[in-house]
Design a protein around this motif. Structure first.
Motif, mmCIF file in Angstrom:
data_model
loop_
_atom_site.group_PDB
_atom_site.id
_atom_site.type_symbol
_atom_site.label_atom_id
_atom_site.label_comp_id
_atom_site.label_asym_id
_atom_site.label_seq_id
_atom_site.Cartn_x
_atom_site.Cartn_y
_atom_site.Cartn_z
ATOM 1 N N ILE A 5 16.463 48.435 44.224
ATOM 2 C CA ILE A 5 18.185 49.242 43.898
ATOM 3 C C ILE A 5 18.387 49.625 42.860
ATOM 4 C CG2 ILE A 5 19.574 49.367 45.401
ATOM 5 C CD1 ILE A 5 17.218 49.020 46.845
ATOM 6 N N GLN A 6 18.513 50.606 42.520
ATOM 7 C CA GLN A 6 19.421 51.052 41.323
ATOM 8 C C GLN A 6 20.480 51.449 41.831
ATOM 9 O OE1 GLN A 6 15.765 52.534 38.879
ATOM 10 N NE2 GLN A 6 17.017 52.609 37.650
ATOM 11 N N SER A 7 21.644 51.174 40.795
ATOM 12 C CA SER A 7 23.427 51.628 41.479
ATOM 13 C C SER A 7 23.705 52.601 39.898
ATOM 14 C CB SER A 7 24.017 51.198 42.452
ATOM 15 O OG SER A 7 24.420 50.277 41.591
ATOM 16 N N PRO A 8 24.300 53.375 39.920
ATOM 17 C CA PRO A 8 24.944 54.489 40.681
ATOM 18 C C PRO A 8 23.759 55.674 40.585
ATOM 19 C CG PRO A 8 25.759 54.789 38.588
ATOM 20 C CD PRO A 8 25.701 53.584 38.653
ATOM 21 N N ARG A 9 23.346 56.070 41.565
ATOM 22 C CA ARG A 9 21.704 56.945 40.598
ATOM 23 C C ARG A 9 22.456 58.146 40.292
ATOM 24 N NH1 ARG A 9 18.498 57.601 45.609
ATOM 25 N NH2 ARG A 9 17.522 59.288 43.698
ATOM 26 N N HIS A 10 23.199 58.494 40.663
ATOM 27 C CA HIS A 10 24.059 59.421 39.294
ATOM 28 C C HIS A 10 25.289 58.965 38.834
ATOM 29 C CE1 HIS A 10 20.825 62.396 41.290
ATOM 30 N NE2 HIS A 10 21.912 61.785 42.600
ATOM 31 N N LEU A 11 25.534 59.362 37.000
ATOM 32 C CA LEU A 11 26.332 59.015 36.750
ATOM 33 C C LEU A 11 26.958 60.250 35.698
ATOM 34 C CD1 LEU A 11 28.244 56.959 36.173
ATOM 35 C CD2 LEU A 11 26.416 55.944 34.475
ATOM 36 N N ILE A 12 27.975 60.690 35.021
ATOM 37 C CA ILE A 12 28.497 61.727 34.704
ATOM 38 C C ILE A 12 30.242 61.242 33.910
ATOM 39 C CG2 ILE A 12 29.735 63.853 34.620
ATOM 40 C CD1 ILE A 12 28.097 64.675 37.425
ATOM 41 N N GLY A 106 12.270 50.952 40.689
ATOM 42 C CA GLY A 106 13.463 51.869 41.095
ATOM 43 C C GLY A 106 13.298 53.558 41.653
ATOM 44 N N GLU A 107 14.600 54.056 41.828
ATOM 45 C CA GLU A 107 14.721 55.547 42.068
ATOM 46 C C GLU A 107 15.209 55.967 40.869
ATOM 47 O OE1 GLU A 107 14.196 56.486 47.264
ATOM 48 O OE2 GLU A 107 15.876 57.122 45.857
ATOM 49 N N GLY A 108 15.623 55.327 40.179
ATOM 50 C CA GLY A 108 16.161 56.010 39.184
ATOM 51 C C GLY A 108 17.948 55.938 38.767
ATOM 52 N N SER A 109 18.302 55.567 37.805
ATOM 53 C CA SER A 109 20.384 56.393 37.792
ATOM 54 C C SER A 109 19.957 57.523 36.161
ATOM 55 C CB SER A 109 21.073 55.442 37.050
ATOM 56 O OG SER A 109 21.435 54.269 37.654
ATOM 57 N N ARG A 110 20.609 58.917 37.140
ATOM 58 C CA ARG A 110 20.675 60.190 36.505
ATOM 59 C C ARG A 110 21.521 60.113 35.686
ATOM 60 N NH1 ARG A 110 17.510 63.548 35.105
ATOM 61 N NH2 ARG A 110 15.704 63.446 36.791
ATOM 62 N N LEU A 111 22.311 59.522 34.720
ATOM 63 C CA LEU A 111 23.202 59.501 33.918
ATOM 64 C C LEU A 111 23.210 61.182 32.495
ATOM 65 C CD1 LEU A 111 25.101 58.138 32.311
ATOM 66 C CD2 LEU A 111 23.899 57.545 30.024
ATOM 67 N N THR A 112 24.089 61.820 32.593
ATOM 68 C CA THR A 112 24.672 63.114 32.625
ATOM 69 C C THR A 112 25.413 62.197 31.107
ATOM 70 O OG1 THR A 112 23.746 63.948 34.272
ATOM 71 C CG2 THR A 112 24.691 65.273 32.299
#
Lengths: 114, 115
Positions: A5-12, A106-112
Motif C-alpha cells: 500500500i502506498q500513499s498518497p496516490r497523487h501529490l502535487i 505497490g501502485e505507486g505515488s505520482r508526484l508532480t
C-alpha cells in the motif's frame, strides 16, 4: 490477499517544497525498496531497507531521505523539490528469506512538481 | 555489475497471434532469478513469470512462457493467443541469489495488441 500500500496516490507540490511518501509492505515482508520511474523510463532504484536498516542505496539524491519504522512501513522524504523530481515513485516489498525472489510492487505515488 | 538489456523498445502483435519479447543479461553469478513484469499505463508492475537459473525447464504460466538460455544469457518471453489486455510495458528483471538487495530492470518493451 494484502498488497503493498502506498500513499498518497497523487501529490502535487511546488518547487522547493517538501513531500513525504509512505509505503506499507505486505505483512511479514521484511525488505522494502523504493524506485523512481520517470515518464517512459524504466524504474530506477533509490534505496532499500532490510529489518529497519538501510541495506542498499542507489541513485537517491542527497535531498531525499528514507527510513523504515518498527512496523516495517517506510517513508520517503523529499526536500527542496525540483521539476525533475516529477515521477512515479514505486515501493516494493519482499521476504528476504523467501524462495520466490520476486518483488511485490505497490501502485505507486505520482508526484508532480510545478 | 549486472545489466539487463531489452533491445525492442516497442512491438506490435495481432490479437490471437504469438509474440516474443527479447531480453539478455550479463552476470558473473551462477545462481539468480529472472522475471518478466507487466506494467499497464500508469499502473503498478505485476509479475508475469519467474525463472530460477538453476532450473533447466522453462517456466510457463498459461499463455506466457519463457525461453531461458543460460549459456547465452538470454531470457525471452513468449505470449501466445495475444489478448487486448496484454497491451502494456514489459520489463525484464534480474535478481542475484545472494545479493538480494539488487534488482535490475531492463529498459522495457512496449507491447501493442491490434484488434
Amino acid at each position: 490477499a494484502a498488497g503493498v500500500i502506498q500513499s498518497p496516490r497523487h501529490l502535487i507540490k511546488e518547487k522547493r517544497e517538501t513531500a513525504t511518501l509512505k509505503c506499507y509492505p505486505i505483512p511479514r515482508h521484511d525488505t522494502v525498496y523504493w524506485y523512481q520511474q520517470g515518464p517512459g523510463q524504466d524504474p530506477q532504484f533509490l534505496i532499500s531497507f532490510y529489518e529497519k536498516m538501510q541495506s542498499d542505496k542507489g541513485s537517491i539524491p542527497d535531498r531525499f531521505s528514507a527510513q523504515q519504522f518498527s512496523d516495517y512501513h517506510s517513508e520517503l522524504n523529499m526536500s527542496s523539490l525540483e521539476l525533475g523530481d516529477s515521477a512515479l515513485y514505486f515501493c516494493a516489498s519482499s521476504f528476504r528469506q523467501g524462495l520466490s525472489g520476486e518483488l511485490f510492487f505497490g501502485e505507486g505515488s505520482r508526484l508532480t512538481v510545478l | 555489475a549486472q545489466t539487463v538489456t531489452q533491445s525492442q523498445p516497442e512491438m506490435s502483435v495481432q490479437e490471437a497471434e504469438t509474440v516474443t519479447l527479447s531480453c539478455t543479461y550479463d552476470t558473473s553469478e551462477s545462481d539468480y532469478y529472472l522475471f518478466w513484469y507487466k506494467q499497464p499505463p500508469s499502473r503498478q508492475m505485476i509479475l508475469v513469470i519467474r525463472q530460477e537459473a538453476y532450473k533447466q525447464q522453462n517456466a510457463t504460466e498459461n499463455r506466457f512462457s519463457v525461453n531461458f538460455q543460460k549459456a547465452a544469457k538470454s531470457f525471452s518471453l513468449k505470449i501466445s493467443d495475444s489478448q487486448l489486455g496484454d497491451a502494456a510495458m514489459y520489463f525484464c528483471a534480474y535478481r542475484g541469489e545472494y545479493n538480494f538487495n539488487k534488482f535490475y530492470f531492463g529498459s522495457g518493451t512496449k507491447l501493442n495488441v491490434k484488434p
